[in-house]
Design an enzyme around this catalytic site. Structure first.
Site, PDB file in Angstrom:
ATOM      1  N   ASP A 186      -6.167  -5.745  -4.372  1.00 32.16           N
ATOM      2  CA  ASP A 186      -6.060  -6.558  -3.163  1.00 32.16           C
ATOM      3  C   ASP A 186      -7.440  -7.054  -2.762  1.00 32.16           C
ATOM      4  OD1 ASP A 186      -4.668  -7.842  -1.152  1.00 32.16           O
ATOM      5  OD2 ASP A 186      -4.739  -6.156   0.228  1.00 32.16           O
ATOM      6  N   GLY A 187      -7.446  -8.132  -1.970  1.00 29.90           N
ATOM      7  CA  GLY A 187      -8.683  -8.679  -1.438  1.00 29.90           C
ATOM      8  C   GLY A 187      -8.491  -9.086   0.002  1.00 29.90           C
ATOM      9  N   GLU A 245      -9.666 -11.364  -4.150  1.00 30.07           N
ATOM     10  CA  GLU A 245      -8.553 -11.039  -5.046  1.00 30.07           C
ATOM     11  C   GLU A 245      -9.023 -11.065  -6.502  1.00 30.07           C
ATOM     12  OE1 GLU A 245      -5.697 -10.024  -4.097  1.00 30.07           O
ATOM     13  OE2 GLU A 245      -5.227 -10.867  -2.125  1.00 30.07           O
ATOM     14  N   ASP A 302      -0.442  -8.795  -4.467  1.00 29.44           N
ATOM     15  CA  ASP A 302       0.312  -9.672  -3.570  1.00 29.44           C
ATOM     16  C   ASP A 302      -0.275 -11.085  -3.553  1.00 29.44           C
ATOM     17  OD1 ASP A 302      -1.987  -9.437  -2.032  1.00 29.44           O
ATOM     18  OD2 ASP A 302      -1.073  -8.162  -0.510  1.00 29.44           O
ATOM     19  N   HIS A 324       2.122  -5.957   2.804  1.00 30.32           N
ATOM     20  CA  HIS A 324       2.515  -5.399   4.109  1.00 30.32           C
ATOM     21  C   HIS A 324       4.005  -5.086   4.158  1.00 30.32           C
ATOM     22  CE1 HIS A 324      -1.470  -6.777   5.167  1.00 30.32           C
ATOM     23  NE2 HIS A 324      -1.121  -8.024   4.919  1.00 30.32           N
ATOM     24  N   ASP A 367      -4.746  -2.454   0.326  1.00 28.61           N
ATOM     25  CA  ASP A 367      -4.941  -3.281   1.517  1.00 28.61           C
ATOM     26  C   ASP A 367      -5.858  -2.576   2.504  1.00 28.61           C
ATOM     27  OD1 ASP A 367      -3.934  -5.565   3.438  1.00 28.61           O
ATOM     28  OD2 ASP A 367      -3.638  -3.706   4.547  1.00 28.61           O
TER      29      ASP A 367
END
Length: 244
Positions: free
Chosen positions: A12-13, A52, A75, A134, A144
Protein backbone atom coordinates in the site's frame (compact mmCIF):
# COMPACT_ATOMS: atom_id res chain seq x y z
CA UNK A 1 1.41 -20.95 -10.34
CA UNK A 2 3.89 -23.82 -10.24
CA UNK A 3 3.09 -24.76 -6.62
CA UNK A 4 1.10 -23.70 -3.60
CA UNK A 5 4.06 -22.65 -1.47
CA UNK A 6 4.00 -19.16 -2.93
CA UNK A 7 5.09 -15.91 -1.30
CA UNK A 8 2.16 -13.70 -0.26
CA UNK A 9 2.61 -9.92 -0.31
CA UNK A 10 0.33 -7.03 0.64
CA UNK A 11 1.35 -3.51 -0.45
CA UNK A 12 0.00 0.00 0.00
CA UNK A 13 0.96 3.64 -0.42
CA UNK A 14 -0.27 6.89 1.11
CA UNK A 15 0.24 10.60 0.59
CA UNK A 16 -1.14 13.30 2.89
CA UNK A 17 -2.06 16.03 0.43
CA UNK A 18 -1.28 14.10 -2.77
CA UNK A 19 1.26 15.55 -3.31
CA UNK A 20 2.54 15.83 0.22
CA UNK A 21 4.30 13.73 2.88
CA UNK A 22 4.00 10.09 1.93
CA UNK A 23 4.58 6.56 3.10
CA UNK A 24 4.72 3.09 1.57
CA UNK A 25 4.36 -0.35 3.12
CA UNK A 26 4.65 -4.04 2.33
CA UNK A 27 4.02 -7.18 4.35
CA UNK A 28 5.67 -10.33 3.02
CA UNK A 29 4.86 -13.91 4.04
CA UNK A 30 7.63 -16.32 3.00
CA UNK A 31 6.47 -19.91 3.67
CA UNK A 32 9.81 -21.48 2.67
CA UNK A 33 11.46 -19.53 5.51
CA UNK A 34 8.47 -19.62 7.91
CA UNK A 35 8.86 -15.87 8.13
CA UNK A 36 6.92 -12.61 7.87
CA UNK A 37 8.66 -9.33 7.10
CA UNK A 38 7.14 -5.84 7.27
CA UNK A 39 8.72 -3.07 5.18
CA UNK A 40 7.98 0.64 5.00
CA UNK A 41 9.38 4.07 4.32
CA UNK A 42 8.70 7.81 4.17
CA UNK A 43 9.14 10.49 1.53
CA UNK A 44 8.72 14.18 2.29
CA UNK A 45 6.94 15.21 -0.92
CA UNK A 46 5.29 12.61 -3.12
CA UNK A 47 2.01 11.18 -4.44
CA UNK A 48 -0.15 8.15 -3.69
CA UNK A 49 0.79 6.54 -6.98
CA UNK A 50 4.52 6.89 -6.40
CA UNK A 51 4.14 5.35 -2.95
CA UNK A 52 2.14 2.44 -4.39
CA UNK A 53 4.99 1.86 -6.86
CA UNK A 54 7.64 2.08 -4.15
CA UNK A 55 5.78 -0.51 -2.12
CA UNK A 56 5.71 -2.98 -5.01
CA UNK A 57 9.33 -2.36 -5.96
CA UNK A 58 10.71 -2.72 -2.44
CA UNK A 59 8.68 -5.86 -1.76
CA UNK A 60 10.00 -7.58 -4.87
CA UNK A 61 13.56 -6.40 -4.25
CA UNK A 62 13.42 -7.90 -0.77
CA UNK A 63 12.72 -11.38 -2.18
CA UNK A 64 14.92 -11.20 -5.27
CA UNK A 65 17.11 -13.99 -3.83
CA UNK A 66 14.12 -16.37 -3.93
CA UNK A 67 12.55 -17.93 -7.04
CA UNK A 68 9.23 -18.87 -5.42
CA UNK A 69 6.02 -17.81 -7.12
CA UNK A 70 4.51 -14.59 -5.77
CA UNK A 71 0.98 -13.27 -5.21
CA UNK A 72 0.77 -9.53 -4.56
CA UNK A 73 -2.40 -8.03 -3.10
CA UNK A 74 -2.94 -4.29 -3.57
CA UNK A 75 -5.84 -1.84 -3.61
CA UNK A 76 -4.16 0.18 -6.39
CA UNK A 77 -5.73 -0.45 -9.80
CA UNK A 78 -3.13 1.98 -11.17
CA UNK A 79 -0.34 -0.34 -10.06
CA UNK A 80 -2.02 -3.49 -11.35
CA UNK A 81 -3.05 -2.08 -14.72
CA UNK A 82 0.32 -0.43 -15.19
CA UNK A 83 2.49 -3.46 -14.59
CA UNK A 84 0.22 -6.06 -16.23
CA UNK A 85 -1.02 -4.11 -19.27
CA UNK A 86 0.14 -0.55 -19.87
CA UNK A 87 3.89 -1.07 -19.37
CA UNK A 88 4.21 -3.22 -22.49
CA UNK A 89 2.96 -0.39 -24.70
CA UNK A 90 5.01 2.20 -22.85
CA UNK A 91 8.22 0.28 -23.45
CA UNK A 92 7.33 -0.31 -27.10
CA UNK A 93 6.66 3.43 -27.55
CA UNK A 94 9.84 4.56 -25.79
CA UNK A 95 8.10 5.33 -22.50
CA UNK A 96 5.49 7.59 -24.03
CA UNK A 97 1.70 7.29 -23.87
CA UNK A 98 -0.62 6.95 -26.83
CA UNK A 99 -0.89 10.73 -26.68
CA UNK A 100 2.90 10.98 -27.14
CA UNK A 101 3.43 12.33 -23.62
CA UNK A 102 6.08 10.98 -21.29
CA UNK A 103 4.76 8.36 -18.88
CA UNK A 104 4.20 9.76 -15.41
CA UNK A 105 6.45 8.20 -12.77
CA UNK A 106 8.59 6.71 -15.52
CA UNK A 107 11.61 6.39 -13.23
CA UNK A 108 9.74 4.02 -10.91
CA UNK A 109 7.96 2.13 -13.67
CA UNK A 110 11.33 1.39 -15.29
CA UNK A 111 12.63 -0.04 -12.01
CA UNK A 112 9.51 -2.15 -11.44
CA UNK A 113 9.59 -3.44 -15.02
CA UNK A 114 13.24 -4.47 -14.57
CA UNK A 115 12.50 -6.23 -11.30
CA UNK A 116 9.59 -8.07 -12.91
CA UNK A 117 11.89 -9.16 -15.75
CA UNK A 118 14.20 -10.68 -13.15
CA UNK A 119 11.27 -12.77 -11.89
CA UNK A 120 10.58 -13.94 -15.44
CA UNK A 121 14.22 -14.96 -15.90
CA UNK A 122 14.06 -16.87 -12.61
CA UNK A 123 10.89 -18.60 -13.86
CA UNK A 124 8.96 -17.14 -10.95
CA UNK A 125 5.32 -16.31 -11.62
CA UNK A 126 4.03 -13.02 -10.17
CA UNK A 127 0.26 -12.62 -9.87
CA UNK A 128 -1.19 -9.19 -9.06
CA UNK A 129 -4.55 -9.28 -7.27
CA UNK A 130 -6.86 -6.40 -6.44
CA UNK A 131 -8.32 -6.10 -2.93
CA UNK A 132 -10.75 -3.38 -1.94
CA UNK A 133 -9.17 -0.89 0.44
CA UNK A 134 -10.60 -0.15 3.91
CA UNK A 135 -12.76 -3.24 3.67
CA UNK A 136 -11.60 -5.18 6.71
CA UNK A 137 -9.11 -7.48 4.94
CA UNK A 138 -6.43 -8.01 7.55
CA UNK A 139 -3.32 -7.82 5.37
CA UNK A 140 -4.56 -4.75 3.53
CA UNK A 141 -5.51 -3.01 6.77
CA UNK A 142 -2.03 -3.62 8.17
CA UNK A 143 -0.15 -2.15 5.19
CA UNK A 144 -2.58 0.79 5.16
CA UNK A 145 -1.74 1.45 8.80
CA UNK A 146 2.01 1.26 8.21
CA UNK A 147 1.93 3.50 5.11
CA UNK A 148 -0.29 6.08 6.82
CA UNK A 149 1.91 6.17 9.91
CA UNK A 150 5.03 6.71 7.80
CA UNK A 151 3.24 9.48 5.89
CA UNK A 152 2.39 11.09 9.24
CA UNK A 153 6.06 10.79 10.30
CA UNK A 154 5.15 8.54 13.20
CA UNK A 155 7.52 6.03 14.73
CA UNK A 156 6.68 2.63 13.23
CA UNK A 157 7.70 -0.70 14.70
CA UNK A 158 8.08 -3.16 11.82
CA UNK A 159 7.80 -6.90 12.39
CA UNK A 160 10.36 -9.40 11.14
CA UNK A 161 10.18 -12.88 12.54
CA UNK A 162 8.44 -16.25 12.60
CA UNK A 163 5.15 -16.40 10.74
CA UNK A 164 3.64 -18.36 13.64
CA UNK A 165 4.09 -15.34 15.91
CA UNK A 166 2.63 -12.80 13.49
CA UNK A 167 -0.74 -11.57 14.71
CA UNK A 168 -2.24 -10.61 11.32
CA UNK A 169 -3.98 -13.35 9.33
CA UNK A 170 -2.47 -12.88 5.88
CA UNK A 171 -4.27 -15.93 4.51
CA UNK A 172 -7.72 -14.42 5.01
CA UNK A 173 -9.21 -12.44 2.14
CA UNK A 174 -12.67 -12.30 3.71
CA UNK A 175 -13.61 -8.79 4.92
CA UNK A 176 -13.78 -8.57 8.71
CA UNK A 177 -16.83 -6.44 9.47
CA UNK A 178 -15.66 -5.64 12.99
CA UNK A 179 -12.33 -4.39 11.66
CA UNK A 180 -14.10 -2.48 8.90
CA UNK A 181 -16.42 -0.78 11.41
CA UNK A 182 -13.52 0.14 13.69
CA UNK A 183 -11.66 1.63 10.73
CA UNK A 184 -14.70 3.66 9.71
CA UNK A 185 -15.09 4.94 13.28
CA UNK A 186 -11.45 5.94 13.42
CA UNK A 187 -11.77 7.78 10.11
CA UNK A 188 -14.90 9.58 11.32
CA UNK A 189 -13.13 10.63 14.51
CA UNK A 190 -10.10 11.94 12.61
CA UNK A 191 -12.35 14.36 10.74
CA UNK A 192 -13.65 16.01 13.91
CA UNK A 193 -12.28 19.41 15.02
CA UNK A 194 -9.24 19.13 17.25
CA UNK A 195 -9.24 20.21 20.87
CA UNK A 196 -5.48 20.64 20.53
CA UNK A 197 -2.31 19.11 19.10
CA UNK A 198 0.32 17.54 21.35
CA UNK A 199 3.99 17.27 20.44
CA UNK A 200 6.99 15.77 22.22
CA UNK A 201 10.70 16.25 21.61
CA UNK A 202 13.05 14.39 23.96
CA UNK A 203 10.15 14.03 26.45
CA UNK A 204 9.53 17.78 26.47
CA UNK A 205 5.80 17.90 25.78
CA UNK A 206 3.91 20.91 24.49
CA UNK A 207 0.35 21.60 23.36
CA UNK A 208 -0.71 23.68 20.37
CA UNK A 209 -4.08 25.14 19.45
CA UNK A 210 -3.46 24.79 15.71
CA UNK A 211 -1.77 22.27 13.43
CA UNK A 212 0.38 25.07 12.00
CA UNK A 213 1.89 25.70 15.45
CA UNK A 214 2.50 21.99 15.99
CA UNK A 215 4.01 21.51 12.55
CA UNK A 216 6.35 24.46 13.06
CA UNK A 217 7.78 22.71 16.13
CA UNK A 218 8.16 19.17 14.77
CA UNK A 219 8.93 19.62 11.07
CA UNK A 220 12.41 18.44 10.21
CA UNK A 221 13.19 17.30 13.77
CA UNK A 222 14.13 13.64 14.12
CA UNK A 223 12.42 11.46 16.68
CA UNK A 224 9.47 13.75 17.32
CA UNK A 225 5.98 12.61 18.28
CA UNK A 226 2.75 14.46 17.68
CA UNK A 227 -0.96 13.74 17.75
CA UNK A 228 -4.32 15.41 17.32
CA UNK A 229 -6.52 15.10 20.44
CA UNK A 230 -10.21 15.77 20.93
CA UNK A 231 -10.69 16.61 24.62
CA UNK A 232 -8.96 18.07 27.65
CA UNK A 233 -8.83 14.64 29.30
CA UNK A 234 -7.23 13.07 26.22
CA UNK A 235 -4.69 15.90 26.09
CA UNK A 236 -3.82 15.42 29.78
CA UNK A 237 -3.42 11.65 29.44
CA UNK A 238 -1.20 11.93 26.38
CA UNK A 239 1.02 14.57 27.99
CA UNK A 240 1.48 12.34 31.01
CA UNK A 241 2.31 9.32 28.83
CA UNK A 242 4.81 11.12 26.59
CA UNK A 243 6.44 12.98 29.45
CA UNK A 244 7.55 9.83 31.24
Amino acid sequence: MKHNNHITIFTDGASKGNPGPGGWAAVILIPSENKVVELGGHEEHTTNNRMELQAGINALLHIRHLDDDVVIHTDSKYLIQGITTWVKGWIKNGWTTQGREEVQNRDLWEVLAAVMEERVEAKSDVEWKYVAGHNGIAGNERVDEIASDFADRKEVELYSGPSADYLVDLASLVPNQQMKSAKAGKKSRSGKPAYSYVSAIDKKVETHKTWAECEARVKGVAGTRYKKVFSKDEERELMAEWGK
